[in-house]
Design an enzyme around this catalytic site. Structure first.
Site, PDB file in Angstrom:
ATOM      1  N   CYS A 246      44.093  33.275  33.129  1.00  0.00           N
ATOM      2  CA  CYS A 246      45.416  33.175  33.742  1.00  0.00           C
ATOM      3  C   CYS A 246      46.028  31.770  33.663  1.00  0.00           C
ATOM      4  O   CYS A 246      46.433  31.328  32.603  1.00  0.00           O
ATOM      5  CB  CYS A 246      45.339  33.672  35.192  1.00  0.00           C
ATOM      6  SG  CYS A 246      46.955  34.097  35.908  1.00  0.00           S
TER       7      CYS A 246
ATOM      8  N   LYS B 143      36.961  29.929  35.695  1.00  0.00           N
ATOM      9  CA  LYS B 143      38.326  29.396  35.675  1.00  0.00           C
ATOM     10  C   LYS B 143      38.331  27.924  36.092  1.00  0.00           C
ATOM     11  O   LYS B 143      37.698  27.540  37.075  1.00  0.00           O
ATOM     12  CB  LYS B 143      39.210  30.217  36.612  1.00  0.00           C
ATOM     13  CG  LYS B 143      40.694  29.919  36.509  1.00  0.00           C
ATOM     14  CD  LYS B 143      41.485  30.908  37.363  1.00  0.00           C
ATOM     15  CE  LYS B 143      42.987  30.729  37.184  1.00  0.00           C
ATOM     16  NZ  LYS B 143      43.757  31.729  37.979  1.00  0.00           N
TER      17      LYS B 143
ATOM     18  N   GLU C  61      42.187  39.521  35.083  1.00  0.00           N
ATOM     19  CA  GLU C  61      41.520  38.566  35.975  1.00  0.00           C
ATOM     20  C   GLU C  61      41.032  39.294  37.229  1.00  0.00           C
ATOM     21  O   GLU C  61      41.779  40.077  37.831  1.00  0.00           O
ATOM     22  CB  GLU C  61      42.517  37.470  36.352  1.00  0.00           C
ATOM     23  CG  GLU C  61      42.001  36.437  37.341  1.00  0.00           C
ATOM     24  CD  GLU C  61      43.062  35.383  37.672  1.00  0.00           C
ATOM     25  OE1 GLU C  61      42.712  34.371  38.299  1.00  0.00           O
ATOM     26  OE2 GLU C  61      44.235  35.580  37.301  1.00  0.00           O
TER      27      GLU C  61
END
Length: 257
Positions: free
Chosen positions: A143, A109, A41
């Site tokens: 994540c 994300k 990430e």
């Protein structure tokens, strides 16, 4: 398909240095037969770049994505890597799938973690972002996204066979639970492969847990890294090898709402 997971210690705020390290890993991965390299990430700016993150953010048509596409083309391996994306008047915590022979694919994300991310980034709506590469359907999460079972199930129901997860899991008393128990469960309950690729070491703001892993549909780990070392992991992704597991554990077929 052989894939590689690059657990790395990124330099916060130094995109040139981080791109050089990704390039080196891409060449090593390709030399070992990998067709895909997954980096962590925000691997390009460094997760701990802090307030500099907004200045490092670039549009999808910017130099970072172009550089990753060129590395992919020259090394002969597709690359999935996290970067800070400037788009639509906002900054996103994004990952780009760069294959020098095709148009890049961007995933943003959806589940931001903590005040650090919420102060820097806008959240995107959850989606099923899937790319096809080498005959494999690859879903993308970042994540914290993978810690919500709904996100993984959405991708599995959309036909993903491998879910690639660039991550920045911090060192904590529950990091091993996430990396070594939750990730294999996500793979098992959806009968997919999961590549969970973390940072290691420390930067000016964070200490990272390492513990990158590639989990198989039966819940076994095909490859795993320690807590501290830069590591290039490899695994061969062959969905047909796990047909018996899928038949014995048909969660997607039997799911009811």
């Amino acid at each position: 398909m052989r894939i590689a997971a690059f657990q790395m210690k990124a330099a916060g705020g130094d995109q040139a240095a981080n791109l050089a390290r990704i390039e080196k890993a891409a060449r090593e991965a390709s030399a070992d037969g990998a067709e895909l390299l997954v980096a962590p990430e925000l691997a390009v700016p460094g997760y701990g770049a802090g307030d500099e993150m907004r200045n490092l953010a670039e549009p999808p048509g910017g130099e970072v994505v172009a550089r990753l596409a060129l590395i992919s083309l020259e090394a002969g391996v597709a690359i999935l890597a996290g970067f800070a994306e400037a788009a639509e008047g906002s900054t996103y915590n994004s990952a780009v799938f760069a294959d020098g022979r095709k148009e890049p694919v961007i995933y943003r994300k959806s589940h931001l973690y903590g005040d650090y991310e919420r102060n820097l980034f806008a959240a995107e709506r959850p989606s099923a972002c899937i790319v096809e590469h080498g005959g494999l359907r690859i879903g993308i999460l970042i994540c914290y996204d993978v810690e919500f079972p709904e996100n993984v199930r959405r991708l599995a129901q959309a036909g993903a066979e491998l879910i690639a997860v660039p991550t920045a899991l911090p060192a904590s008393d529950h990091a091993e639970l996430i990396a070594r128990k939750m990730i294999p469960v996500r793979a098992f309950e959806n009968q997919v492969f999961v590549a969970y690729v973390n940072h290691c070491g420390t930067d000016e703001l964070f200490s990272y847990a390492g513990l990158s892993a590639i989990a198989a549909p039966n819940g076994n780990l095909l490859a795993e890294a320690d807590e501290k070392s830069d590591t290039l992991l490899f695994a061969d992704i062959r969905p047909e090898d796990f047909a018996a597991s899928a038949a014995a554990n048909p969660y997607l077929r039997d799911l009811q709402f």
